[in-house]
Scaffold this active site. Structure first.
Site, PDB file in Angstrom:
ATOM      1  N   ASP A  64       0.855  -1.178   0.000  1.00  0.00           N
ATOM      2  CA  ASP A  64       0.000   0.000   0.000  1.00  0.00           C
ATOM      3  C   ASP A  64       0.897   1.236   0.000  1.00  0.00           C
ATOM      4  OD1 ASP A  64      -2.442   1.404   0.147  1.00  0.00           O
ATOM      5  OD2 ASP A  64      -2.191   1.647   2.311  1.00  0.00           O
ATOM      6  N   ASP A 115      -1.329  -0.975   5.978  1.00  0.00           N
ATOM      7  CA  ASP A 115      -1.509  -0.366   7.297  1.00  0.00           C
ATOM      8  C   ASP A 115      -2.938  -0.495   7.804  1.00  0.00           C
ATOM      9  OD1 ASP A 115      -2.443   1.549   5.318  1.00  0.00           O
ATOM     10  OD2 ASP A 115      -2.569   2.996   6.957  1.00  0.00           O
ATOM     11  N   ASP A 146      -0.225   5.058   1.011  1.00  0.00           N
ATOM     12  CA  ASP A 146      -0.438   5.952   2.152  1.00  0.00           C
ATOM     13  C   ASP A 146      -0.446   5.176   3.463  1.00  0.00           C
ATOM     14  OD1 ASP A 146      -0.882   8.600   0.877  1.00  0.00           O
ATOM     15  OD2 ASP A 146      -2.520   7.530  -0.108  1.00  0.00           O
TER      16      ASP A 146
END
Length: 268
Positions: free
Chosen positions: A12, A212, A14
């Protein structure tokens, strides 16, 4: 599954590599290590606003050099999915789109004609300014029989001033008005993971996903058959991990902790 080496990576963007336009410590080293070992990888994002070129420029300003072909977005996955769905119909079809160039450009490249009149699909993505007029048009098209597709189910997106409504929130509005649920292509749909794997010729049993968010990145990785690493530098906090009925393979503080794992896991 864990006996196989990890010779490909999905990550990922961000919360993993960047945070508010700044590179997270260890992100550059992680990318450098993948390049050094010649391991295929893709940087994934559910954000459908930007094109690959836009995202490459954004990452460069953060100090991260990621080639365009190493970036995969929900917009690209959506365009690919719709192209596959219309194969054999003799034409790609027409789409009424709410979104930015990242989405409209991907659909155009896939052969779709963007139309406001009797479209085959209503395709909803993210935009900086959702238009009530466009949402009203989308509702009428869906009620008229257009197939409803959304790039991702994220209900909010980040901004310097706080959360902004995102695709999932607007999709809920259209659903409330029409009774029609969209088909979401982006994470946590493992379809996006499989499309990313196909893009780099990788296999799930030898690929790891770094994210995240437990509710998008990690569950999508697990459902696609990959091992997964949760970094605690973004949305999910350590005490939230045990609230979910599924577990990542690894839980680490940040992408910096993944760097020494890359060569070790590549060896098997």
């Amino acid at each position: 599954m864990t006996d196989h080496p990890v010779d490909s990576w999905l990550t990922d963007m961000d919360g993993v590599l960047v945070q508010e336009q700044h590179a997270i410590e260890g992100a550059s080293q992680f990318l450098t290590e993948l390049e050094r070992l010649g391991l295929p990888y893709l940087v994934l994002t559910n954000n459908s606003i930007y094109s690959r070129r836009d995202l490459r420029a954004r990452l460069l300003t953060s100090g991260l050099d990621v080639p365009e072909e190493r970036i995969w977005t929900s917009a690209l996955a959506t365009a690919q999915f719709l192209a596959e769905q219309t194969t054999g119909e003799g034409r790609r079809g027409t789409a009424f789109v709410i979104g930015e160039f990242g989405l409209t450009g991907a659909l155009h490249e896939a052969g779709f004609v963007l139309s406001e009149r009797d479209p085959d699909f209503v395709v909803l993505g993210e935009t900086r300014t959702y238009s009530f007029t466009s949402i009203t048009q989308a509702i009428r098209h869906v009620l008229g029989g257009a197939r409803f597709i959304a790039t991702n189910p994220d209900t909010t997106g980040p901004s310097p001033d706080g959360p902004l409504p995102a695709t999932g929130s607007v999709a809920a509005l259209i659903t409330a008005a029409t009774g029609v649920q969209p088909y979401y292509v982006g994470k946590p749909n493992p379809l996006m993971m499989r499309s990313a794997l196909n893009a780099i010729g990788a296999h799930s049993e030898t690929t790891a996903m770094v994210g995240d968010r437990m509710d998008t990145d990690i569950v999508a990785g697990i459902e696609a058959g990959m091992r997964s690493a949760l970094v605690l530098s973004g949305v999910t906090q350590r005490d939230e991990v045990t609230r979910h009925p599924f577990r990542p393979t690894w839980v680490v503080d940040s992408i910096a902790d993944v760097v020494p794992m890359v060569e070790e896991l590549a060896r098997g």
